[in-house]
Scaffold this active site. Structure first.
Site, PDB file in Angstrom:
ATOM      1  N   LYS A   1      -1.212  -4.388  -2.862  1.00  0.00           N
ATOM      2  CA  LYS A   1      -2.428  -3.833  -2.257  1.00  0.00           C
ATOM      3  C   LYS A   1      -2.624  -2.433  -2.823  1.00  0.00           C
ATOM      4  O   LYS A   1      -2.030  -1.475  -2.336  1.00  0.00           O
ATOM      5  CB  LYS A   1      -2.331  -3.781  -0.744  1.00  0.00           C
ATOM      6  CG  LYS A   1      -3.603  -3.242  -0.120  1.00  0.00           C
ATOM      7  CD  LYS A   1      -3.450  -3.017   1.367  1.00  0.00           C
ATOM      8  CE  LYS A   1      -4.715  -2.375   1.914  1.00  0.00           C
ATOM      9  NZ  LYS A   1      -4.919  -1.015   1.372  1.00  0.00           N
TER      10      LYS A   1
ATOM     11  N   SER B   1       0.803  -1.218   0.000  1.00  0.00           N
ATOM     12  CA  SER B   1       0.000   0.000   0.000  1.00  0.00           C
ATOM     13  C   SER B   1       0.839   1.272   0.000  1.00  0.00           C
ATOM     14  O   SER B   1       1.346   1.684  -1.024  1.00  0.00           O
ATOM     15  CB  SER B   1      -1.032  -0.028   1.128  1.00  0.00           C
ATOM     16  OG  SER B   1      -0.437  -0.137   2.386  1.00  0.00           O
TER      17      SER B   1
ATOM     18  N   ASP C   1       8.317   5.485 -11.542  1.00  0.00           N
ATOM     19  CA  ASP C   1       7.678   5.966 -12.768  1.00  0.00           C
ATOM     20  C   ASP C   1       8.165   7.351 -13.168  1.00  0.00           C
ATOM     21  O   ASP C   1       8.151   7.694 -14.355  1.00  0.00           O
ATOM     22  CB  ASP C   1       6.157   5.977 -12.591  1.00  0.00           C
ATOM     23  CG  ASP C   1       5.565   4.579 -12.536  1.00  0.00           C
ATOM     24  OD1 ASP C   1       6.336   3.610 -12.632  1.00  0.00           O
ATOM     25  OD2 ASP C   1       4.337   4.454 -12.387  1.00  0.00           O
TER      26      ASP C   1
END
Length: 514
Positions: free
Chosen positions: A389, A364, A375
């Site tokens: 998650k 998470s 990214d």
């Protein structure tokens, strides 16, 4: 960032041992009217906020069925226009069926049914209102994902302490053979200032002996309101007489950030994301910039076995290393669940190379940080695939002191991929072919030219399947281990800038911000 109001938005975390200050209602304090109020709040918020739409009827019947399984003589008879509760084949309650999403109607029906079941079944009657309510919610919420759950008042008290801090002494407890030992005294806390030490055994709080109590019972006596005094009796090794030490409880936020400086490389480990995480990270970075004579050559951000925590803290941590662009976006059924979180123009660590370590228990909030930095071309990820998650939970505080945790949104990485089930796939995987990993490590440890060739080949194979997360995850399975090789590979990249730059240039995901 998400704000704390009556509804608290957070990422689900794992269990952390805490000593909290709140006092919950007793198990038997919740009456029928209180049950109805709890159920009304729960049903309305489920309908309004949950990412999946399920009727109050479905939830209610699933919960009542779960309660009825405590006694084979207790049965729920559902008909088109009426619902009956029977015990020993005798009807002990009968109600007209409310409309599917009549929250108040179903709450009244369920509250009455639970009360009648408690009276008819001695086993249920002994459990108390809150325990029967917990059994109902276990069944009712089984229709949802595993992150949607109900916490009893005692459980909720502990999870709030993890998120928000608690009134306590500033110690971690190790419970052994019915005795409470201090495992760690946290710096700057009341326990630290009072002179408590790791290894001390606490035998009494006031006149109450802790020896022989259950762990939970002992912890209850160590809890207390902020500014209250705990008079401790302590046995310390090599000191013959017991020590009397008084400690004034304070608001404690458990530390989640530790760091180590080696040869210009700063390793920062984040064990979770609570309200103090970003502030603690800021202090570590400031100290690294100010207190070390050698320049900062690189950062290893260790997120292994980090189960997550608060969404706003994950965003704040990522923001330390980014100057602009997307950090994470969320998507859900409720209009407030659709949000975009962007970096601000306040990057703290400019151009410093970063590597990130993850494994199968990185989840998470830790996945948010890893995805954002990967990214956006700020970090290389190393290790095993993360947990996967990719959902956000909102926490509803209930009138009985319990909490309802609802999944209300799913997380989308800057690259456009959902983190749910996929997680973070490392650029260098250490959970796959052991022979290939052994060859890689032999070259790295000897600092041979072949190390660069092997690492470039590993990067190329990962990049070739980066648009197929299911395949990538299959080839780099999640594991719980914290391999020493992870850190060694991370530092090798930081020490070989040309290899690092190539990995960043070729490995950054194609950004698909929406």
């Amino acid at each position: 960032m998400l704000k704390y109001r009556r509804i608290i938005t957070s990422i689900t975390v794992g269990i952390i041992f805490t000593v909290a200050a709140c006092v919950a209602p007793s198990t038997n304090s919740l009456k029928k009217g209180g049950q109805r109020q709890v159920l009304e709040t729960a049903f309305k918020n489920i309908n309004l906020l949950h990412a999946t739409e399920i009727s109050a009827r479905t939830i209610s019947l699933a919960g009542l069925e779960a309660v009825s399984k405590t006694d084979i003589l207790l049965k729920i008879d559902t008909r088109q226009t009426a619902i009956a509760l029977t015990h020993e084949d005798l009807i002990i309650g009968e109600w007209s069926t409310p409309a599917d999403n009549d929250h108040d109607g179903w709450a009244a029906l369920v509250a009455d049914a639970l009360e009648r079941a408690r009276k008819a079944n001695p086993k249920l009657g002994e459990q108390g209102h809150n325990l029967v309510l917990a059994r109902f919610f276990r069944g009712a919420l089984s229709k949802f994902d595993r992150y949607t759950r109900y916490a009893t008042p005692a459980q909720a008290r502990n999870t709030r302490a993890r998120r928000e801090g608690f009134g306590g002494l500033g110690i971690s407890i190790r419970y052994h053979r019915d005795n409470a030992y201090i495992a760690k005294v946290h710096d700057g806390t009341p326990a630290f200032k009072a002179g408590l030490k790791s290894g001390d055994r606490i035998t009494h709080v006031g006149a109450t002996a802790l020896t022989g109590l259950t762990q939970n019972a002992a912890i209850e006596y160590l809890r207390g309101p902020i500014h209250s005094k705990a008079d401790l009796t302590v046995i310390r090794k090599d000191i013959p007489a017991p020590l009397k030490i008084s400690v004034v409880r304070a608001h404690i936020i458990l530390p989640t950030v530790t760091s180590k400086w080696e040869g210009g490389i700063l390793t920062i480990r984040l064990s979770g994301f609570n309200q103090g995480t970003s502030r603690s990270l800021g202090k570590v970075l400031t100290a690294a910039e100010r207190d070390n004579s050698k320049p900062l050559r690189g950062i290893v951000l260790d997120l292994r076995n980090n189960p997550g925590g608060l969404l706003d803290q994950a965003v704040a941590v990522a923001d330390f290393f980014l100057n602009d662009g997307r950090i994470i976006s969320t998507s859900g059924r409720h209009h407030r669940a659709n949000q975009i979180f962007n970096a601000t123009w306040s990057e703290r660590v400019t151009r410093t190379p970063i590597t990130i370590l993850v494994n199968g228990r990185s989840a998470s909030a830790s996945e948010i940080v890893a995805a954002a930095l990967r990214d956006r071309g700020r970090a290389i990820v190393i290790g095993a695939s993360s947990f996967g998650k990719g959902s956000v939970q909102t926490i509803i505080r209930l009138s009985n002191g319990g909490e309802l945790t609802l999944t209300w949104a799913h997380m989308i990485a800057p690259s456009g991929f959902s983190l749910q089930s996929h997680g973070i796939i490392p650029a260098i995987c250490t959970s796959e072919n052991e022979d290939e990993l052994a060859s890689m490590m032999a070259a790295i440890r000897s600092d041979l030219p072949a190390a660069g060739t092997i690492l470039n080949a590993a990067l190329a194979s990962r990049y070739a399947i980066r648009n197929s997360p299911d395949l990538a995850r299959e080839r780099c399975p999640p594991t719980r281990s914290e391999r020493r090789e992870d850190s060694e590979i991370a530092k090798y990249f930081l020490e070989h800038r040309s290899l690092y730059r190539r990995a960043i240039r070729d490995g950054s995901a194609t950004i698909a911000e929406r």
